[in-house]
Design a protein around this motif. Sequence first.
Motif, PDB file in Angstrom:
ATOM      1  N   ARG A   8       0.910  -1.040   0.007  1.00  0.00           N
ATOM      2  CA  ARG A   8      -0.219   0.089  -0.139  1.00  0.00           C
ATOM      3  C   ARG A   8       0.739   1.246   0.039  1.00  0.00           C
ATOM      4  NH1 ARG A   8      -3.682   2.568   4.805  1.00  0.00           N
ATOM      5  NH2 ARG A   8      -3.943   4.502   3.791  1.00  0.00           N
ATOM      6  N   ALA A   9       1.762   1.176   0.511  1.00  0.00           N
ATOM      7  CA  ALA A   9       2.934   2.310   0.944  1.00  0.00           C
ATOM      8  C   ALA A   9       3.521   2.744  -0.514  1.00  0.00           C
ATOM      9  CB  ALA A   9       4.078   2.011   1.818  1.00  0.00           C
ATOM     10  N   ALA A  10       4.050   1.960  -1.303  1.00  0.00           N
ATOM     11  CA  ALA A  10       4.546   2.255  -2.519  1.00  0.00           C
ATOM     12  C   ALA A  10       3.304   2.740  -3.597  1.00  0.00           C
ATOM     13  CB  ALA A  10       5.042   0.564  -3.120  1.00  0.00           C
ATOM     14  N   VAL A  11       2.020   2.454  -3.426  1.00  0.00           N
ATOM     15  CA  VAL A  11       0.923   2.521  -4.201  1.00  0.00           C
ATOM     16  C   VAL A  11       0.607   3.972  -3.810  1.00  0.00           C
ATOM     17  CG1 VAL A  11      -1.370   2.304  -5.323  1.00  0.00           C
ATOM     18  CG2 VAL A  11      -0.133   0.410  -4.673  1.00  0.00           C
ATOM     19  N   ASP A  12       0.418   4.335  -2.510  1.00  0.00           N
ATOM     20  CA  ASP A  12       0.156   5.646  -2.033  1.00  0.00           C
ATOM     21  C   ASP A  12       1.211   6.726  -2.370  1.00  0.00           C
ATOM     22  OD1 ASP A  12      -1.337   5.098   1.272  1.00  0.00           O
ATOM     23  OD2 ASP A  12      -1.976   4.710  -0.667  1.00  0.00           O
ATOM     24  N   ALA A  13       2.537   6.156  -2.256  1.00  0.00           N
ATOM     25  CA  ALA A  13       3.597   7.007  -2.671  1.00  0.00           C
ATOM     26  C   ALA A  13       3.666   7.368  -4.307  1.00  0.00           C
ATOM     27  CB  ALA A  13       4.731   6.720  -2.251  1.00  0.00           C
ATOM     28  N   GLY A  14       2.703   6.749  -4.997  1.00  0.00           N
ATOM     29  CA  GLY A  14       2.625   6.811  -6.486  1.00  0.00           C
ATOM     30  C   GLY A  14       3.764   6.148  -7.296  1.00  0.00           C
ATOM     31  N   PHE A  15       4.565   4.928  -6.358  1.00  0.00           N
ATOM     32  CA  PHE A  15       5.482   4.212  -7.322  1.00  0.00           C
ATOM     33  C   PHE A  15       4.852   3.533  -8.395  1.00  0.00           C
ATOM     34  CE2 PHE A  15       7.743   6.165  -4.297  1.00  0.00           C
ATOM     35  CZ  PHE A  15       8.511   5.349  -3.382  1.00  0.00           C
ATOM     36  N   VAL A  16       3.644   2.890  -8.107  1.00  0.00           N
ATOM     37  CA  VAL A  16       3.064   2.012  -8.851  1.00  0.00           C
ATOM     38  C   VAL A  16       1.518   2.298  -8.864  1.00  0.00           C
ATOM     39  CG1 VAL A  16       4.848  -0.044  -9.001  1.00  0.00           C
ATOM     40  CG2 VAL A  16       3.118   0.216  -7.142  1.00  0.00           C
ATOM     41  N   PRO A  17       0.714   1.886  -9.920  1.00  0.00           N
ATOM     42  CA  PRO A  17      -0.742   2.032  -9.888  1.00  0.00           C
ATOM     43  C   PRO A  17      -1.440   0.960  -8.947  1.00  0.00           C
ATOM     44  CG  PRO A  17      -0.011   0.545 -11.988  1.00  0.00           C
ATOM     45  CD  PRO A  17       1.178   1.203 -11.182  1.00  0.00           C
ATOM     46  N   ASN A  18      -2.646   1.259  -8.625  1.00  0.00           N
ATOM     47  CA  ASN A  18      -3.305   0.513  -7.357  1.00  0.00           C
ATOM     48  C   ASN A  18      -3.412  -1.029  -7.939  1.00  0.00           C
ATOM     49  OD1 ASN A  18      -5.525   1.809  -9.338  1.00  0.00           O
ATOM     50  ND2 ASN A  18      -6.516   0.276  -8.483  1.00  0.00           N
ATOM     51  N   GLU A  19      -3.665  -1.313  -8.935  1.00  0.00           N
ATOM     52  CA  GLU A  19      -3.691  -2.727  -9.193  1.00  0.00           C
ATOM     53  C   GLU A  19      -2.850  -3.711  -8.786  1.00  0.00           C
ATOM     54  OE1 GLU A  19      -3.832  -0.334 -11.761  1.00  0.00           O
ATOM     55  OE2 GLU A  19      -3.170  -1.288 -13.664  1.00  0.00           O
ATOM     56  N   LEU A  20      -1.535  -3.200  -8.464  1.00  0.00           N
ATOM     57  CA  LEU A  20      -0.527  -3.958  -8.199  1.00  0.00           C
ATOM     58  C   LEU A  20      -0.663  -4.373  -6.525  1.00  0.00           C
ATOM     59  CD1 LEU A  20       2.606  -2.773 -10.212  1.00  0.00           C
ATOM     60  CD2 LEU A  20       1.022  -4.336 -10.700  1.00  0.00           C
ATOM     61  N   GLN A  21      -1.307  -3.366  -5.764  1.00  0.00           N
ATOM     62  CA  GLN A  21      -1.422  -3.616  -4.439  1.00  0.00           C
ATOM     63  C   GLN A  21      -1.743  -5.037  -4.007  1.00  0.00           C
ATOM     64  OE1 GLN A  21      -3.114  -0.352  -2.222  1.00  0.00           O
ATOM     65  NE2 GLN A  21      -3.846  -1.621  -0.655  1.00  0.00           N
ATOM     66  N   VAL A  22      -1.063  -5.443  -3.120  1.00  0.00           N
ATOM     67  CA  VAL A  22      -1.123  -6.789  -2.359  1.00  0.00           C
ATOM     68  C   VAL A  22      -1.423  -6.576  -0.613  1.00  0.00           C
ATOM     69  CG1 VAL A  22      -0.183  -9.123  -1.622  1.00  0.00           C
ATOM     70  CG2 VAL A  22       0.155  -8.227  -4.120  1.00  0.00           C
ATOM     71  N   GLY A  23      -2.540  -7.237  -0.358  1.00  0.00           N
ATOM     72  CA  GLY A  23      -2.912  -7.085   1.015  1.00  0.00           C
ATOM     73  C   GLY A  23      -4.350  -7.174   1.662  1.00  0.00           C
ATOM     74  N   GLN A  24      -4.647  -6.681   2.544  1.00  0.00           N
ATOM     75  CA  GLN A  24      -6.052  -6.744   3.185  1.00  0.00           C
ATOM     76  C   GLN A  24      -6.901  -6.205   2.401  1.00  0.00           C
ATOM     77  OE1 GLN A  24      -6.700  -4.665   6.807  1.00  0.00           O
ATOM     78  NE2 GLN A  24      -8.416  -5.888   7.336  1.00  0.00           N
ATOM     79  N   THR A  25      -6.672  -4.972   1.846  1.00  0.00           N
ATOM     80  CA  THR A  25      -7.533  -4.582   0.951  1.00  0.00           C
ATOM     81  C   THR A  25      -7.324  -4.592  -0.733  1.00  0.00           C
ATOM     82  OG1 THR A  25      -6.836  -2.149   1.422  1.00  0.00           O
ATOM     83  CG2 THR A  25      -8.516  -2.980   2.679  1.00  0.00           C
ATOM     84  N   GLY A  26      -6.409  -4.951  -0.842  1.00  0.00           N
ATOM     85  CA  GLY A  26      -5.750  -5.403  -2.297  1.00  0.00           C
ATOM     86  C   GLY A  26      -5.955  -6.597  -2.698  1.00  0.00           C
ATOM     87  N   LYS A  27      -4.984  -7.181  -3.384  1.00  0.00           N
ATOM     88  CA  LYS A  27      -5.162  -8.632  -3.947  1.00  0.00           C
ATOM     89  C   LYS A  27      -4.476  -9.600  -2.721  1.00  0.00           C
ATOM     90  CE  LYS A  27      -5.406  -7.631  -8.812  1.00  0.00           C
ATOM     91  NZ  LYS A  27      -5.313  -6.439  -8.960  1.00  0.00           N
ATOM     92  N   ILE A  28      -5.266 -10.785  -2.943  1.00  0.00           N
ATOM     93  CA  ILE A  28      -4.750 -12.037  -2.090  1.00  0.00           C
ATOM     94  C   ILE A  28      -4.132 -12.679  -2.956  1.00  0.00           C
ATOM     95  CG2 ILE A  28      -5.409 -13.630  -0.585  1.00  0.00           C
ATOM     96  CD1 ILE A  28      -6.264 -10.906   0.570  1.00  0.00           C
ATOM     97  N   VAL A  29      -2.840 -12.766  -2.779  1.00  0.00           N
ATOM     98  CA  VAL A  29      -1.851 -13.988  -3.601  1.00  0.00           C
ATOM     99  C   VAL A  29      -1.392 -15.294  -2.831  1.00  0.00           C
ATOM    100  CG1 VAL A  29      -1.188 -12.025  -5.119  1.00  0.00           C
ATOM    101  CG2 VAL A  29       0.068 -12.566  -3.200  1.00  0.00           C
ATOM    102  N   ALA A  30      -1.229 -16.142  -3.459  1.00  0.00           N
ATOM    103  CA  ALA A  30      -0.864 -17.466  -2.890  1.00  0.00           C
ATOM    104  C   ALA A  30       0.232 -18.106  -3.906  1.00  0.00           C
ATOM    105  CB  ALA A  30      -1.771 -18.256  -2.492  1.00  0.00           C
ATOM    106  N   PRO A  31       1.212 -17.596  -4.253  1.00  0.00           N
ATOM    107  CA  PRO A  31       2.149 -18.018  -5.215  1.00  0.00           C
ATOM    108  C   PRO A  31       3.242 -19.152  -4.922  1.00  0.00           C
ATOM    109  CG  PRO A  31       2.929 -15.845  -4.547  1.00  0.00           C
ATOM    110  CD  PRO A  31       1.637 -15.948  -3.806  1.00  0.00           C
TER     111      PRO A  31
END
Lengths: 222, 358
Positions: free
Chosen positions: B273-296
């Motif tokens: 979330r910190a990286a998205v909030d800071a504008g480094f990357v767009p929101n669709e890359l966010q992983v976490g509780q309110t972003g995407k859940i991944v299990a690679p």
Amino acid sequence: MSMNPFCEIALEEAIRIKESGLATEVVAVSVGPAQCVDTIRTGLAMGADRGIHVEWKGEGLGLGPLNVAKVLRALVELEEPRLLILGKQAIDDDCNQTGQMVAGLLNWPQGTFASKVVLDKEKQTATVDREVDGGLETLCLDLPAVITTDLRLNLPRYATLPNIMKAKSKPINKVTFEDLKVKVKSDIEVAQVTEPPKRKAGLILSSVDELIDKLKNEARVI
Amino acid sequence: MAINVTLFRALRPQRFAFTASSQRSTIASSRFISTLILTEHDGGFVKSSSVSAIVAAKSLGEDNSISMLLAGSGPSLDEAAADAAKCHPSVSQVLVADSDKFKYHLAEPWAKLVELVQQKGGYSHIIAASSSFGKNILPRAAALLDASPITDVVEILGSHQFVRPIYAGNALSTVRYSGDQPCMLTIRSTSFLVSAESRLGTAAISQVDLSTIDEEIVGKSRYVGCSSQGTERPDLGNARIVVTGGRGLKSAENFKMIEKLAEKLEAAVGATRAAVDAGFVPNELQVGQTGKIVAPELYMAFGVSGAIQHLAGIRDSKVIVAVNKDADAPIFQVADYGLVGDLFDVVPELIEKLPEKK
């Protein structure tokens, strides 16, 4: 009791809308036990004009989104707001359902997971940018509408001391389920709550070479 | 404009006690189970998250008639319907709602569609994947059907008993549905894996009669557009390897290094979330509780501190690797392999030393 972070964002957005002259009043609503009143007070200190506390004395993990949605529908029918703003989810149950459900009950358009909201007073619309799996989606909703807030919509203000003092004299009305003619439906029971399996502690390695070796030969993921 | 009403709720204090055992109650369902899957499709193909929903439906019980509901318009809808008919041997029916109303998968017409199909089909269960589509639509449909939905299910214990995470995945809640209405669920696709041989279905395809659908809500919500960063990287939701950058990357420019590493590993790129909030990357890359859940199979986190909300999104990864300058970063408590060091040295070294992909 502290205010759900997404709800803080919702309240902040409502207050900004009022401050920009697009709304005449912000009403903060909370459904739950007596402690909710403290949270509503915080909302009043942030800038809401009045509060409504719908009392629920029940136990357990709470009322459930369907019942809260029914309460909100009843309040909307009394208060006739043009915009209903909620946090997208509560960080305890992580349901992410209430906003969608009340929009369905009211037959209002919904703009969920909002990261930007722009109102047009003349056209009576809300243009909402939503954070979705593929990126950002923009919808234009006719008011009245329901919006649920995502993290990046705004940064909520802290209530200043003078505003905290002023909030003490702002009204909070208490309302019951009977007043609203809402019958509680209990169709979900919590059987138990458990801890998820813990991950075992790992190894701290000392070099990139070691990492590559472990990933290749021990974990076999590359 | 008259009044704004904001709803907020006070957070409940933690009042439950943890119990160590997990009781599996077998609810023998004497009722016949029939499931409706709200299906997502793109470019003429059924999305894999919807196939996960079929896998979840299967675990509801032995005797289960599974139908898939697709909506949209045009040739890609027909292609998707054909794909749905063969995507899994357990599917017996594919229902197709063909109308411009469904072109952009708006919640308002979709919820009415579910209500209509449910009234005709009388399904015992309605399931969608817990994607932004499912999360947006299913609860609205549940309200129309007067049912409490159960969202983000990670385990199915019986036809009416489910496990879902709460408190950002720090606890698991086992719930029982006791209503008379259909049991409505969204499921986490990372918890219901699709096996490779699934594509052997032969379902029948039929058109949904939309003549009686309520038109009133249509038009009150209009699709304006979308922005998404096109990428060659695999989809974050089901990539075998994910490489994530956090606040430690310091700039959008530096994220190119993460992209390069991801390219070498044929991995997806994720962000905190910190990286998205800071504008480094767009929101669709966010992983976490309110972003995407991944299990690679492999999750690599660079410059990520390991906040609880981020860990909520990666808990089920097979192997977690963390690289951070701070030896006390919480991420090291969940990482299988940790490297305390400067990511600006480690990442280039990894890119150089990792074996070339064939």
